[in-house]
Design a protein around this motif. Sequence first.
Motif: not given
Length: 277
Positions: A217-245
């Motif tokens: 979870a990110q709270n701000g502006s211009a944040n960036e998240i880059d995730v690679v899951q090259h694996a079995a049983y991948g699960a992801a939850s991404i939450s961003q609050t702000g501008d231009a994420n």
Amino acid sequence: TSLQPTHLELLQRGMGNQATVYQASDYNFGHSAAVVQLGDENVAEVVQADGNGSQATIHQQGARNIHRVEQLFYANGLESRTFGTNNLTEVTQNGAATATTQQIGSDNRITIDQNVFAYGGGVTVDQDGAFNEAAVTQVGGRYYTGEVNLTQVGSANSAQVVQWAGFSNLTFSQDGIGNELTARQGTRTGTIRGSSAGNGNRVNIDQSFDGPVLDIAQNGSANEIDVVQHAAYGAASISQTGDANVAVLNQLTEFAAPPSAAIIQNGTGNSTSITQR
């Protein structure tokens, strides 16, 4: 050097103090070294070789303090604190390694390198100030190489974490401006939790092999998240609050069960890219 465990307590006051401690005991149990330096421009180096169960405590106050610790066998413990500016902490641990350290000030840097035997792991890093940087590397044998709790509070903080491979966990929290986290998990069961609050933060995560779980979870502006899951049983939850994420998620699970993802973005100009296969 002794066939028995050795114990040391050292207090230094003033400026320009230097302490070098070397303890070895032919594999006996229970070295301990406590070094307290009160002043400016102090240097402390502690090497605990061979013996199991070594314990080091280092406390420094002032500006531009430096300390380095090497613990080279099983069941080690470290309490490490610095208060001031331009402090440097370097920790090398082999065996079943654990590390705990704290810095308060500005321009601090922590580097922890753990070459972990089977069933070992640990690491807790806590920094409070500006321009802090922490780098943690865990390389282990068969199994438990895991945990790393990282907290940075300030501005322009940066963290690089490598865990390879075992029951990896990473719990990170960054609070400030311009924070950046890069994490690599060779992983067996994975898990990276997260949270980043401030402006201009970036998170880059790479998880391999079985079991990754990711919550960020990110709270701000211009944040960036880059995730690679090259694996079995991948699960992801991404939450961003702000501008231009920006959120980019690649889940490459090969022939395993289909991955799952949940992304929530609130703000202006957000973009999301998801690849699942």
